[in-house]
Design a protein around this motif. Structure first.
Motif, short mmCIF file in Angstrom:
data_model
loop_
_atom_site.label_atom_id
_atom_site.label_comp_id
_atom_site.label_asym_id
_atom_site.label_seq_id
_atom_site.Cartn_x
_atom_site.Cartn_y
_atom_site.Cartn_z
N THR A 22 0.84 -1.21 0.00
CA THR A 22 0.00 0.00 0.00
C THR A 22 0.87 1.25 0.00
O THR A 22 0.57 2.24 -0.69
N SER A 39 -5.65 -0.87 6.58
CA SER A 39 -5.44 -2.03 5.71
C SER A 39 -6.38 -2.00 4.51
O SER A 39 -6.14 -2.63 3.51
N ASP A 63 -4.84 -3.10 -5.11
CA ASP A 63 -4.14 -3.39 -3.86
C ASP A 63 -5.03 -4.28 -2.99
O ASP A 63 -6.25 -4.17 -3.07
N THR A 64 -4.42 -5.13 -2.21
CA THR A 64 -5.21 -5.96 -1.31
C THR A 64 -5.65 -5.14 -0.10
O THR A 64 -5.02 -4.15 0.25
N GLU A 68 -4.66 -10.50 2.33
CA GLU A 68 -3.46 -11.29 2.02
C GLU A 68 -3.01 -12.09 3.24
O GLU A 68 -2.28 -13.07 3.10
MG MG Z 1 -1.84 -2.87 2.39
#
Ligand code: MG
Ligand code: GDP
Length: 180
Positions: A22, A39, A63-64, A68
């Motif tokens: 990130t 997150s 992006d996750t 993850e």
């Molecule tokens: Mg992240």
């Protein structure tokens, strides 16, 4: 003047939680580093336009959002990916070892017609930490892994100090464009 040819490329970021995915994306998109990111970014992806030769490429970067941790990202995340950025932390051995799994998992989920030539980029992030003294994965080891997977381009970055971040994403844009 002619209008540049436009194309859209879906890019996904993979790697263990905490490696700086990130932060890298935010540094690239906004030129800012914040010590703490939630997150979840509240969106599936962000976009950035890049000129490559006479082409205008829109990078759609996924992006996750913390999933993850469970290594299960869901099909929508992978679907239609044109390039995969694998990220590890040069100070955390486990995060490098797991790259192997992320790479495999990606190929399994996406099942590209040419797995050997599918565009990946490997990033070793956080090279700034402790002036490089807490590093546990050396460059040669990462480069050797890249060679063994069909010459994946490798970049060492610091999202914190904005070191090599643009260069890495530029290569992502170039190889994802070249691949179709
Ligand atoms: Mg992240
Ligand atoms: P993600 O879980 O892979 O998305 O990782 P984050 O981007 O959330 O980063 C995890 C933590 O590492 C955060 O506290 C970041 O501030 C920090 N971080 C990310 N990139 C760097 C870097 O290049 N250098 C340093 N020193 N810290 C970083």
């Amino acid at each position: 003047m002619t209008t540049p040819k436009r194309s859209l490329r879906k890019i996904i970021l993979l790697g263990d939680s905490g490696v700086g995915k990130t932060s890298l994306m935010n540094q690239y998109i906004t030129k800012k580093f914040r010590p703490q990111y939630k997150s979840t970014i509240g969106a599936d992806f962000v976009t950035k336009e890049v000129h490559i030769g006479d082409k205008l490429v829109t990078l759609q970067i996924w992006d996750t959002a913390g999933q993850e941790r469970f290594q299960s990202l869901g099909v929508a995340f992978y679907r239609g990916a044109d390039c995969c950025i694998l990220v590890y932390d040069v100070n955390v051995l486990k995060s490098f070892e797991t790259i192997q799994n992320w790479h495999q998992d990606f190929l399994k989920q996406v099942n590209p017609s040419n797995p050997e030539t599918f565009p990946f980029v490997l990033i070793g992030n956080k090279v700034d930490v402790d002036g490089g003294n807490s590093r546990v994965v050396d460059k040669t080891r990462a480069e050797n892994w890249c060679k063994s997977k069909g010459d994946i381009p490798y970049f060492e970055t610091s999202a914190k100090e904005d070191y090599n971040v643009d260069a890495a994403f530029l290569r992502v844009a170039q190889i994802s464009l070249a691949s179709q």
